[in-house]
Design an enzyme around this catalytic site. Structure first.
Site, PDB file in Angstrom:
ATOM      1  N   LYS A 114      14.778  82.364  -1.998  1.00  0.00           N
ATOM      2  CA  LYS A 114      15.136  81.492  -0.883  1.00  0.00           C
ATOM      3  C   LYS A 114      14.859  82.219   0.435  1.00  0.00           C
ATOM      4  CE  LYS A 114      19.028  79.694  -3.610  1.00  0.00           C
ATOM      5  NZ  LYS A 114      20.501  79.538  -3.669  1.00  0.00           N
TER       6      LYS A 114
ATOM      7  N   ASP B 152      27.035  81.855  -4.256  1.00  0.00           N
ATOM      8  CA  ASP B 152      27.822  82.513  -3.214  1.00  0.00           C
ATOM      9  C   ASP B 152      28.087  81.586  -2.037  1.00  0.00           C
ATOM     10  OD1 ASP B 152      27.964  85.379  -4.206  1.00  0.00           O
ATOM     11  OD2 ASP B 152      25.812  85.030  -4.255  1.00  0.00           O
TER      12      ASP B 152
ATOM     13  N   ASP C  75      23.904  76.369  -5.814  1.00  0.00           N
ATOM     14  CA  ASP C  75      23.990  77.709  -5.244  1.00  0.00           C
ATOM     15  C   ASP C  75      25.332  78.308  -5.679  1.00  0.00           C
ATOM     16  OD1 ASP C  75      23.443  79.926  -3.375  1.00  0.00           O
ATOM     17  OD2 ASP C  75      25.064  79.037  -2.214  1.00  0.00           O
TER      18      ASP C  75
ATOM     19  N   ASP D 232      25.027  76.084   0.899  1.00  0.00           N
ATOM     20  CA  ASP D 232      25.939  76.302   2.018  1.00  0.00           C
ATOM     21  C   ASP D 232      25.332  77.112   3.147  1.00  0.00           C
ATOM     22  OD1 ASP D 232      27.734  79.335   1.835  1.00  0.00           O
ATOM     23  OD2 ASP D 232      26.000  78.862   0.597  1.00  0.00           O
TER      24      ASP D 232
ATOM     25  N   THR E  55      20.736  81.078  -7.512  1.00  0.00           N
ATOM     26  CA  THR E  55      21.368  81.986  -6.566  1.00  0.00           C
ATOM     27  C   THR E  55      20.443  83.115  -6.134  1.00  0.00           C
ATOM     28  OG1 THR E  55      23.224  83.539  -6.283  1.00  0.00           O
ATOM     29  CG2 THR E  55      22.378  83.250  -8.520  1.00  0.00           C
ATOM     30  N   SER E  56      20.662  83.614  -4.922  1.00  0.00           N
ATOM     31  CA  SER E  56      19.939  84.793  -4.449  1.00  0.00           C
ATOM     32  C   SER E  56      20.551  86.074  -5.000  1.00  0.00           C
ATOM     33  CB  SER E  56      19.935  84.839  -2.915  1.00  0.00           C
ATOM     34  OG  SER E  56      19.144  83.795  -2.384  1.00  0.00           O
TER      35      SER E  56
END
Length: 230
Positions: free
Chosen positions: A146, A19, A17, A171, A116-117
């Protein structure tokens, strides 16, 4: 077999991931959300920002509209991503230990993906600056972001590996849910959110606590708890 693993078997890949996990962009996201809501006459609190951590734009945009932001998803996404991208462009805000463990895994020959989103306009410049990722899966290239497992399954497919032999590092609640549902071995880094225990979930306080052999142990089914006592 890379020597860094001694007699351990390396994971097929490590899926990262971005961020909050590798870089400390959450303050940028929260500042952008606050600016956007207040520009439309609403109120946005730090608790509101924390509740958004790890969620895709399809979840965040309706919440922002409920606070008065009279814009479609695309314009909300463009505003937030442009603000965060500008922040990262001024200097990558690395999380503690992130650069070191990325370099160590790369030197050990472990393939890595960024999952990542965030949208491509933020993910791809970061990945290019780092130069260590074999694959980038951003939030705007998947159909179901996600907490659906699609992003992690897509990364494993693009790498040509079995996701069950990979380690994913997250996270947030949504990110952990996505990674766990994909079948990967998962490490949760408790940076901004306390992450509840679940079967097979390793938890750490910082990436600085992880070593290359730790990733092999986790891929082999060992569950680590490296959180620090408060």
């Amino acid at each position: 077999m890379p020597s860094a693993f001694t007699d351990l078997v390396a994971p097929s890949a490590v899926l990262w991931d971005m961020d909050g996990t590798l870089i400390d962009t959450e303050p940028y996201w929260m500042a952008a959300e606050t600016e956007l809501v207040e520009a439309h006459g609403g109120v946005w609190t730090p608790q509101d920002g924390l509740a958004m951590v790890g969620n895709p734009m399809s979840v965040c945009a309706p919440i922002l509209r409920a606070r008065g932001v009279d814009l479609p998803d695309e314009e909300i996404a463009d505003f937030l991503n442009s603000r965060v991208a500008a922040g990262v462009a001024s200097g990558i805000p690395w999380q503690q230990g992130a650069q070191e463990i990325l370099a160590a895994l790369h030197d050990a020959g472990v393939p890595m993906a960024l999952v990542t989103s965030s949208f491509r306009r933020l993910a791809e410049p970061f990945a290019a600056a780092v130069g260590l990722f074999d694959v980038v899966v951003s939030g705007d290239v998947v159909t179901r972001p996600k907490p659906d497992p699609e992003p992690y399954l897509t990364a494993a497919r693009l790498l040509g590996v079995d996701v069950a032999d990979c380690v994913a590092v997250e996270d947030s609640h949504a990110g952990v849910a996505s990674a766990v549902a994909s079948g990967a071995h998962v490490v949760a880094v408790e940076v901004m959110q306390a992450l509840a225990p679940r079967p097979g979930l390793s938890r750490v306080a910082s990436l600085a606590d992880l070593t290359v052999p730790d990733f092999a142990r986790i891929a082999g089914g060992v569950v680590l708890d490296l959180r620090r006592a408060s």
